[in-house]
Scaffold this motif. Structure first.
Motif, PDB file in Angstrom:
ATOM      1  N   VAL A 113       0.839  -1.205   0.000  1.00 31.93           N
ATOM      2  CA  VAL A 113       0.000   0.000   0.000  1.00 31.93           C
ATOM      3  C   VAL A 113       0.873   1.253   0.000  1.00 31.93           C
ATOM      4  CG1 VAL A 113      -1.688   1.352   1.318  1.00 31.93           C
ATOM      5  CG2 VAL A 113      -1.929  -1.127   1.172  1.00 31.93           C
ATOM      6  N   ILE A 114       1.905   1.227   0.819  1.00 35.52           N
ATOM      7  CA  ILE A 114       2.787   2.392   0.928  1.00 35.52           C
ATOM      8  C   ILE A 114       3.548   2.615  -0.381  1.00 35.52           C
ATOM      9  CG2 ILE A 114       4.857   3.230   2.137  1.00 35.52           C
ATOM     10  CD1 ILE A 114       3.407   1.983   4.696  1.00 35.52           C
ATOM     11  N   GLU A 115       3.903   1.520  -1.051  1.00 34.94           N
ATOM     12  CA  GLU A 115       4.567   1.651  -2.350  1.00 34.94           C
ATOM     13  C   GLU A 115       3.592   2.246  -3.384  1.00 34.94           C
ATOM     14  OE1 GLU A 115       6.773  -1.957  -3.446  1.00 34.94           O
ATOM     15  OE2 GLU A 115       6.469  -1.301  -5.534  1.00 34.94           O
ATOM     16  N   LEU A 116       2.367   1.766  -3.352  1.00 37.39           N
ATOM     17  CA  LEU A 116       1.364   2.266  -4.300  1.00 37.39           C
ATOM     18  C   LEU A 116       1.056   3.740  -4.056  1.00 37.39           C
ATOM     19  CD1 LEU A 116      -1.037  -0.814  -4.378  1.00 37.39           C
ATOM     20  CD2 LEU A 116       0.248   0.073  -6.323  1.00 37.39           C
ATOM     21  N   GLU A 117       1.189   4.153  -2.810  1.00 34.58           N
ATOM     22  CA  GLU A 117       0.928   5.554  -2.478  1.00 34.58           C
ATOM     23  C   GLU A 117       1.909   6.466  -3.227  1.00 34.58           C
ATOM     24  OE1 GLU A 117       1.731   8.336  -0.169  1.00 34.58           O
ATOM     25  OE2 GLU A 117      -0.239   8.983  -0.885  1.00 34.58           O
ATOM     26  N   LYS A 118       3.150   6.011  -3.335  1.00 39.43           N
ATOM     27  CA  LYS A 118       4.148   6.807  -4.063  1.00 39.43           C
ATOM     28  C   LYS A 118       3.747   6.917  -5.533  1.00 39.43           C
ATOM     29  CE  LYS A 118       7.831   5.189  -1.053  1.00 39.43           C
ATOM     30  NZ  LYS A 118       8.745   4.033  -0.984  1.00 39.43           N
ATOM     31  N   ARG A 119       3.189   5.827  -6.043  1.00 40.97           N
ATOM     32  CA  ARG A 119       2.767   5.830  -7.438  1.00 40.97           C
ATOM     33  C   ARG A 119       1.635   6.836  -7.653  1.00 40.97           C
ATOM     34  NH1 ARG A 119       3.152   2.163 -11.649  1.00 40.97           N
ATOM     35  NH2 ARG A 119       1.467   2.366 -13.138  1.00 40.97           N
ATOM     36  N   ILE A 120       0.688   6.859  -6.720  1.00 39.52           N
ATOM     37  CA  ILE A 120      -0.418   7.825  -6.818  1.00 39.52           C
ATOM     38  C   ILE A 120       0.128   9.250  -6.767  1.00 39.52           C
ATOM     39  CG2 ILE A 120      -2.307   8.869  -5.498  1.00 39.52           C
ATOM     40  CD1 ILE A 120      -3.710   6.657  -6.386  1.00 39.52           C
ATOM     41  N   ASP A 121       1.100   9.480  -5.903  1.00 36.16           N
ATOM     42  CA  ASP A 121       1.691  10.817  -5.815  1.00 36.16           C
ATOM     43  C   ASP A 121       2.283  11.239  -7.156  1.00 36.16           C
ATOM     44  OD1 ASP A 121       0.986  11.110  -3.204  1.00 36.16           O
ATOM     45  OD2 ASP A 121       2.943  10.597  -2.375  1.00 36.16           O
ATOM     46  N   ARG A 122       2.976  10.296  -7.808  1.00 42.16           N
ATOM     47  CA  ARG A 122       3.548  10.604  -9.116  1.00 42.16           C
ATOM     48  C   ARG A 122       2.459  10.881 -10.145  1.00 42.16           C
ATOM     49  NH1 ARG A 122       6.933   6.250  -7.839  1.00 42.16           N
ATOM     50  NH2 ARG A 122       5.832   4.851  -9.233  1.00 42.16           N
ATOM     51  N   LEU A 123       1.409  10.069 -10.086  1.00 44.10           N
ATOM     52  CA  LEU A 123       0.298  10.263 -11.022  1.00 44.10           C
ATOM     53  C   LEU A 123      -0.375  11.612 -10.791  1.00 44.10           C
ATOM     54  CD1 LEU A 123      -1.257   6.679 -10.944  1.00 44.10           C
ATOM     55  CD2 LEU A 123      -0.376   7.813 -12.991  1.00 44.10           C
ATOM     56  N   ALA A 124      -0.506  11.998  -9.524  1.00 45.20           N
ATOM     57  CA  ALA A 124      -1.145  13.277  -9.191  1.00 45.20           C
ATOM     58  C   ALA A 124      -0.356  14.442  -9.782  1.00 45.20           C
ATOM     59  CB  ALA A 124      -1.274  13.421  -7.672  1.00 45.20           C
ATOM     60  N   LEU A 125       0.958  14.339  -9.679  1.00 43.58           N
ATOM     61  CA  LEU A 125       1.819  15.387 -10.219  1.00 43.58           C
ATOM     62  C   LEU A 125       1.718  15.418 -11.750  1.00 43.58           C
ATOM     63  CD1 LEU A 125       3.759  17.469  -9.158  1.00 43.58           C
ATOM     64  CD2 LEU A 125       5.595  15.787  -9.248  1.00 43.58           C
ATOM     65  N   LEU A 126       1.761  14.235 -12.336  1.00 42.30           N
ATOM     66  CA  LEU A 126       1.645  14.098 -13.780  1.00 42.30           C
ATOM     67  C   LEU A 126       0.309  14.669 -14.274  1.00 42.30           C
ATOM     68  CD1 LEU A 126       3.557  12.780 -15.839  1.00 42.30           C
ATOM     69  CD2 LEU A 126       2.266  10.660 -15.591  1.00 42.30           C
ATOM     70  N   LEU A 127      -0.748  14.418 -13.492  1.00 44.39           N
ATOM     71  CA  LEU A 127      -2.078  14.923 -13.857  1.00 44.39           C
ATOM     72  C   LEU A 127      -2.076  16.448 -13.881  1.00 44.39           C
ATOM     73  CD1 LEU A 127      -5.080  14.257 -14.452  1.00 44.39           C
ATOM     74  CD2 LEU A 127      -5.498  14.384 -12.004  1.00 44.39           C
ATOM     75  N   GLU A 128      -1.484  17.045 -12.848  1.00 39.48           N
ATOM     76  CA  GLU A 128      -1.451  18.509 -12.793  1.00 39.48           C
ATOM     77  C   GLU A 128      -0.706  19.080 -14.004  1.00 39.48           C
ATOM     78  OE1 GLU A 128      -3.329  20.405 -10.800  1.00 39.48           O
ATOM     79  OE2 GLU A 128      -4.048  18.426 -10.189  1.00 39.48           O
ATOM     80  N   ILE A 129       0.410  18.437 -14.348  1.00 37.84           N
ATOM     81  CA  ILE A 129       1.184  18.898 -15.511  1.00 37.84           C
ATOM     82  C   ILE A 129       0.334  18.809 -16.783  1.00 37.84           C
ATOM     83  CG2 ILE A 129       3.197  18.391 -16.990  1.00 37.84           C
ATOM     84  CD1 ILE A 129       4.616  17.357 -14.417  1.00 37.84           C
ATOM     85  N   HIS A 130      -0.333  17.658 -16.944  1.00 37.04           N
ATOM     86  CA  HIS A 130      -1.153  17.467 -18.144  1.00 37.04           C
ATOM     87  C   HIS A 130      -2.311  18.446 -18.218  1.00 37.04           C
ATOM     88  CE1 HIS A 130       1.049  13.829 -18.976  1.00 37.04           C
ATOM     89  NE2 HIS A 130       0.384  13.713 -20.097  1.00 37.04           N
ATOM     90  N   ILE A 131      -2.890  18.713 -17.063  1.00 37.70           N
ATOM     91  CA  ILE A 131      -4.024  19.638 -17.047  1.00 37.70           C
ATOM     92  C   ILE A 131      -3.561  21.034 -17.451  1.00 37.70           C
ATOM     93  CG2 ILE A 131      -5.557  20.862 -15.443  1.00 37.70           C
ATOM     94  CD1 ILE A 131      -6.133  18.137 -14.143  1.00 37.70           C
ATOM     95  N   MET A 132      -2.410  21.428 -16.933  1.00 35.51           N
ATOM     96  CA  MET A 132      -1.880  22.755 -17.291  1.00 35.51           C
ATOM     97  C   MET A 132      -1.621  22.857 -18.790  1.00 35.51           C
ATOM     98  SD  MET A 132       0.599  24.069 -14.270  1.00 35.51           S
ATOM     99  CE  MET A 132       0.984  22.634 -13.300  1.00 35.51           C
ATOM    100  N   VAL A 133      -1.052  21.789 -19.336  1.00 30.08           N
ATOM    101  CA  VAL A 133      -0.743  21.799 -20.765  1.00 30.08           C
ATOM    102  C   VAL A 133      -2.028  21.781 -21.595  1.00 30.08           C
ATOM    103  CG1 VAL A 133       0.343  20.481 -22.644  1.00 30.08           C
ATOM    104  CG2 VAL A 133       1.512  20.713 -20.439  1.00 30.08           C
TER     105      VAL A 133
END
Lengths: 202, 202
Positions: free
Chosen positions: B47-67
């Protein structure tokens, strides 16, 4: 199912409260995503109603934990329970956040509503009308999983919610049924549940 | 499945990111509760490992939304997407909170571990050994739902996770399988997956 409208000390165990918080929080996440993806306001409103229920349960849990802890060892053991309760509360808050997007009509359409077009399963809500084909039937008799590939996750009745209802539960007029299944299955289920609305008076 | 270890702009759609965040957050909640209830540290660490993945996805989402937002109307539409992403992130945080209780061994036993003794379904993790009976088989061939009433929810492979794997996915040595099913079914599944450990060299 216990009526938890009033917040007062009730003879319900910590175990039962945590179990219900777990089930409710999981259901709310499913409901919230379905509400967002299909822009379903009613489903979103159910999430917000369930959030209030989780809040009451969270308070009740804290009261029970305080009463149950008789010495420092008890208190330490119960700390983990309290933290799981808090997490369930946090999960439900996030579900309510998603629901609020739908209720307040923050333009969800262009991307979100098409996001899950390929998702096989969805959640719907259906209200049992007085002419419904499933009225006064036990869930077991309906054999929904086999007949239309759907599953009743919750029943809203008299402002209370029965989560993961048992097979012997009887469907009543006015029940709000939250159902998971394929697009086709849930559509058919909604038809037989709300039949009276389309087919006129029996 | 895309490897999202590096946070950089990649040609992955907002749609795909949100879909993955939804699936991951739902999986994490299930995993976290199962980890707590069965005091399963390995599951909690996943679960803790997957949490890091979600964090990366969240950041990626923000970047994509801005673009993606080219004008104020776009931006407003994308706001709802961004908020759903935030909610998924919040859900995963709560799951990680639960997992942390288990990992840090905050005495979970007396009440929590017996809370769900009557729960029919549970999640387990099993690692595919080199002698495993299911190695190099497609999920479809295994026919797990019919044969032992279990379902593979995720595959951890090379530090990446395949969520809701397709039927044609082939099981590899070293895969971490996250499986949902009855107590008996998951036990049997763990046996055939980790067979080599008990039966010695083939």
């Amino acid at each position: 199912m216990r009526n938890l409208e009033k917040i007062e000390y009730q003879p319900i165990s910590v175990r039962e409260i945590v179990l219900e918080m777990k089930n409710l929080s999981e259901l709310m996440i499913d409901l919230a995503y379905s509400a967002a993806l299909f822009n379903d306001k009613e489903l979103a409103e159910d999430v917000i109603e369930l959030e209030k229920r989780i809040d009451r349960l969270a308070l009740l849990l804290e009261i029970h934990i305080m009463v149950a802890a008789r010495n420092p060892d008890d208190a330490e053991d119960l700390l983990a329970v309290s933290r799981i309760g808090s997490a369930a509360d946090k999960i439900s808050d996030a579900a309510a956040d998603i629901a609020a997007i739908v209720v307040h009509n923050i333009s969800v359409h262009p991307i979100v509503t098409e996001i899950f077009e390929n998702v096989e399963e969805r959640l719907i809500r259906a209200k049992v009308t007085k002419d419904s084909l499933i009225i006064e039937k036990r869930i077991r008799e309906l054999d929904l999983a086999a007949k239309m590939g759907v599953d009743i996750l919750a029943i809203g009745r008299n402002k209370d919610w029965i989560i993961n209802p048992e097979d012997y539960e009887v469907i009543k007029e006015g029940d709000i049924l939250i159902v998971r299944g394929s697009s086709l299955g849930t559509k058919r289920f909604k038809e037989i549940t709300e039949k009276g609305q389309n087919s006129g008076v029996k």
